[in-house]
Design a protein around this motif. Structure first.
Motif, mmCIF file in Angstrom:
data_model
loop_
_atom_site.group_PDB
_atom_site.id
_atom_site.type_symbol
_atom_site.label_atom_id
_atom_site.label_comp_id
_atom_site.label_asym_id
_atom_site.label_seq_id
_atom_site.Cartn_x
_atom_site.Cartn_y
_atom_site.Cartn_z
ATOM 1 N N ARG A 1 108.919 0.222 24.613
ATOM 2 C CA ARG A 1 109.891 -0.803 25.013
ATOM 3 C C ARG A 1 110.344 -1.563 23.777
ATOM 4 O O ARG A 1 109.540 -1.892 22.899
ATOM 5 C CB ARG A 1 109.263 -1.787 26.002
ATOM 6 C CG ARG A 1 108.954 -1.197 27.364
ATOM 7 C CD ARG A 1 110.210 -1.029 28.200
ATOM 8 N NE ARG A 1 109.937 -0.377 29.464
ATOM 9 C CZ ARG A 1 109.685 -1.012 30.598
ATOM 10 N NH1 ARG A 1 109.647 -2.322 30.622
ATOM 11 N NH2 ARG A 1 109.472 -0.337 31.702
ATOM 12 N N SER B 1 105.971 3.373 28.117
ATOM 13 C CA SER B 1 106.101 1.911 28.135
ATOM 14 C C SER B 1 105.789 1.267 26.788
ATOM 15 O O SER B 1 106.240 0.153 26.503
ATOM 16 C CB SER B 1 105.189 1.315 29.211
ATOM 17 O OG SER B 1 103.831 1.647 28.954
ATOM 18 N N GLY C 1 118.127 -4.921 24.997
ATOM 19 C CA GLY C 1 116.941 -4.549 25.758
ATOM 20 C C GLY C 1 116.761 -5.384 27.001
ATOM 21 O O GLY C 1 115.703 -5.365 27.618
ATOM 22 N N ALA D 1 114.997 -1.117 27.149
ATOM 23 C CA ALA D 1 114.292 -1.653 28.315
ATOM 24 C C ALA D 1 113.450 -0.592 29.010
ATOM 25 O O ALA D 1 112.783 -0.878 30.001
ATOM 26 C CB ALA D 1 115.292 -2.252 29.300
ATOM 27 N N GLY D 2 113.484 0.639 28.496
ATOM 28 C CA GLY D 2 112.693 1.710 29.086
ATOM 29 C C GLY D 2 113.394 2.488 30.167
ATOM 30 O O GLY D 2 112.763 3.248 30.907
#
Length: 199
Positions: free
Chosen positions: A77, A74, A195, A165-166
């Protein structure tokens, strides 16, 4: 140029002809020791079977790095991430490290990062290896293979492309040709995205 595809299976060494990701022929080698769908139709380039689209949720994780600090997916990101599972004993993993590093350096200023997750080896094994063959990214330790298992991999190396955006968007089980035009097309397309994609 002939592409070599290697599959390190969980069981015994299998015969030539097993099907890998995307139905590509793979050659068995050493055994491993021990959300929402995203529409990728607009992405540039064609992988020619090099990459397969990832479907479903992206497993999150936090692992200790060689620097002794915990690194979470995370935290990346806003960047495109190459997530690569590897081991020091895996010959194709070793062979692709320099070419993978060259790709990371090529796109780093545009937002590309590498998380190289080592599969089930201790720090005492991984650190001397990386000292001799540097990996151009953040090296993480997956001591029990739990993160590797959550990504559903069956062999090494295994590589995933994660968007800003992961979300995992593409993956490949087996050695990649890091000069592949389709691979670069997918990286370029993910780098171009803002993203805003959600899982």
């Amino acid at each position: 140029m002939q592409r070599r595809h290697f599959l390190h299976t969980l069981g015994a060494i299998g015969a030539v002809g097993a099907l890998g990701a995307g139905g590509a022929q793979v050659r068995a080698a050493q055994p491993v020791k021990g959300a929402a769908e995203v529409d990728d139709s607009a992405l540039a380039g064609t992988s020619g079977g090099t990459l397969s689209a990832w479907r479903g949720a992206t497993p999150t994780f936090a692992l200790e790095g060689l620097d002794g600090k915990t690194h979470a997916l995370s935290e990346y990101r806003g960047r495109v991430v190459i997530l690569n599972f590897w081991a020091t004993w895996c010959a194709p993993c070793r062979e692709e490290i320099p070419a993978m590093g060259a790709v990371v350096r090529q796109y780093r200023q545009r937002g590309l990062s590498l998380l190289a997750v080592n599969y089930k080896e201790p720090l005492a094994t991984v650190k001397p290896f990386v000292d001799k063959l540097p990996i151009d990214g953040t090296v993480l330790l997956d001591p029990d293979g739990a993160v590797y298992k959550r990504y559903g991999s069956l062999g090494l190396p295994a590589t995933y492309l994660v968007d800003r955006a992961g979300n995992a968007r593409f993956w490949r089980m087996g050695e990649l040709d890091w000069r592949d035009v389709g691979l670069h097309g997918h990286i370029e397309a993910l780098l171009t995205q803002t993203g805003s994609t959600t899982a």
